[in-house]
Design a protein around this motif. Sequence first.
Motif, PDB file in Angstrom:
ATOM      1  N   UNK A   1      62.847 -24.836  43.360  1.00 41.80           N
ATOM      2  CA  UNK A   1      61.590 -24.497  42.688  1.00 41.80           C
ATOM      3  C   UNK A   1      60.364 -25.144  43.318  1.00 41.80           C
ATOM      4  N   UNK A   2      60.545 -26.308  43.917  1.00 42.74           N
ATOM      5  CA  UNK A   2      59.383 -27.022  44.439  1.00 42.74           C
ATOM      6  C   UNK A   2      58.950 -26.563  45.831  1.00 42.74           C
ATOM      7  N   UNK A   3      59.714 -25.695  46.475  1.00 37.95           N
ATOM      8  CA  UNK A   3      59.338 -25.207  47.808  1.00 37.95           C
ATOM      9  C   UNK A   3      58.083 -24.350  47.702  1.00 37.95           C
ATOM     10  N   UNK A   4      57.106 -24.654  48.537  1.00 37.16           N
ATOM     11  CA  UNK A   4      55.848 -23.916  48.558  1.00 37.16           C
ATOM     12  C   UNK A   4      55.877 -22.857  49.653  1.00 37.16           C
ATOM     13  N   UNK A   5      55.033 -21.847  49.490  1.00 40.58           N
ATOM     14  CA  UNK A   5      54.977 -20.767  50.471  1.00 40.58           C
ATOM     15  C   UNK A   5      53.534 -20.383  50.754  1.00 40.58           C
ATOM     16  N   UNK A   6      53.290 -20.041  51.997  1.00 39.85           N
ATOM     17  CA  UNK A   6      52.003 -19.494  52.407  1.00 39.85           C
ATOM     18  C   UNK A   6      52.256 -18.196  53.161  1.00 39.85           C
ATOM     19  N   UNK A   7      51.379 -17.240  52.942  1.00 39.71           N
ATOM     20  CA  UNK A   7      51.424 -15.977  53.675  1.00 39.71           C
ATOM     21  C   UNK A   7      50.136 -15.872  54.471  1.00 39.71           C
ATOM     22  N   UNK A   8      50.275 -15.777  55.777  1.00 44.22           N
ATOM     23  CA  UNK A   8      49.106 -15.702  56.660  1.00 44.22           C
ATOM     24  C   UNK A   8      48.109 -16.825  56.366  1.00 44.22           C
ATOM     25  N   UNK A   9      48.636 -18.048  56.228  1.00 47.67           N
ATOM     26  CA  UNK A   9      47.851 -19.279  56.075  1.00 47.67           C
ATOM     27  C   UNK A   9      47.183 -19.452  54.716  1.00 47.67           C
ATOM     28  N   UNK A  10      47.611 -18.685  53.712  1.00 44.55           N
ATOM     29  CA  UNK A  10      47.071 -18.802  52.364  1.00 44.55           C
ATOM     30  C   UNK A  10      48.219 -18.991  51.384  1.00 44.55           C
ATOM     31  N   UNK A  11      48.117 -20.014  50.537  1.00 42.87           N
ATOM     32  CA  UNK A  11      49.158 -20.222  49.537  1.00 42.87           C
ATOM     33  C   UNK A  11      49.395 -18.945  48.741  1.00 42.87           C
ATOM     34  N   UNK A  12      50.652 -18.686  48.430  1.00 43.18           N
ATOM     35  CA  UNK A  12      51.008 -17.498  47.671  1.00 43.18           C
ATOM     36  C   UNK A  12      52.238 -17.791  46.827  1.00 43.18           C
ATOM     37  N   UNK A  13      52.556 -16.867  45.931  1.00 42.48           N
ATOM     38  CA  UNK A  13      53.785 -17.025  45.162  1.00 42.48           C
ATOM     39  C   UNK A  13      54.799 -15.988  45.644  1.00 42.48           C
ATOM     40  N   UNK A  14      55.984 -16.027  45.080  1.00 39.04           N
ATOM     41  CA  UNK A  14      57.085 -15.200  45.571  1.00 39.04           C
ATOM     42  C   UNK A  14      56.939 -13.725  45.224  1.00 39.04           C
ATOM     43  N   UNK A  15      55.948 -13.370  44.399  1.00 36.34           N
ATOM     44  CA  UNK A  15      55.760 -11.964  44.043  1.00 36.34           C
ATOM     45  C   UNK A  15      54.851 -11.227  45.031  1.00 36.34           C
ATOM     46  N   UNK A  16      54.235 -11.952  45.952  1.00 34.28           N
ATOM     47  CA  UNK A  16      53.333 -11.337  46.921  1.00 34.28           C
ATOM     48  C   UNK A  16      54.103 -10.410  47.854  1.00 34.28           C
ATOM     49  N   UNK A  17      53.494  -9.286  48.192  1.00 33.98           N
ATOM     50  CA  UNK A  17      54.141  -8.363  49.115  1.00 33.98           C
ATOM     51  C   UNK A  17      53.919  -8.811  50.555  1.00 33.98           C
ATOM     52  N   UNK A  18      54.868  -8.447  51.401  1.00 34.54           N
ATOM     53  CA  UNK A  18      54.865  -8.840  52.804  1.00 34.54           C
ATOM     54  C   UNK A  18      54.973  -7.580  53.652  1.00 34.54           C
TER      55      UNK A  18
END
Length: 82
Positions: A50-67
Amino acid sequence: MVKVKFFAALRERLNCAEIEVESQRNDTVAQIRERLVAQHPTWQHELLANEVLCAKNFTFTDVTATVQSGDELAFFPPVTGG
């Protein structure tokens, strides 16, 4: 393809700095993460924490973001300051 990078202690525990993953139309971060775990079952504990963080294209995001193909995802442990 989506480029996935791992940073800090997460990179060390997975023994991997970067990997490319096939992406399907409308994949989410969660689906990419699940695909990584399916390909590398020993990564499950680290990537699904749960504590793992994610960024998409250098912006923090959550796991619901589309890729989309060409995006870059980064996974890393929580950042602390002092």
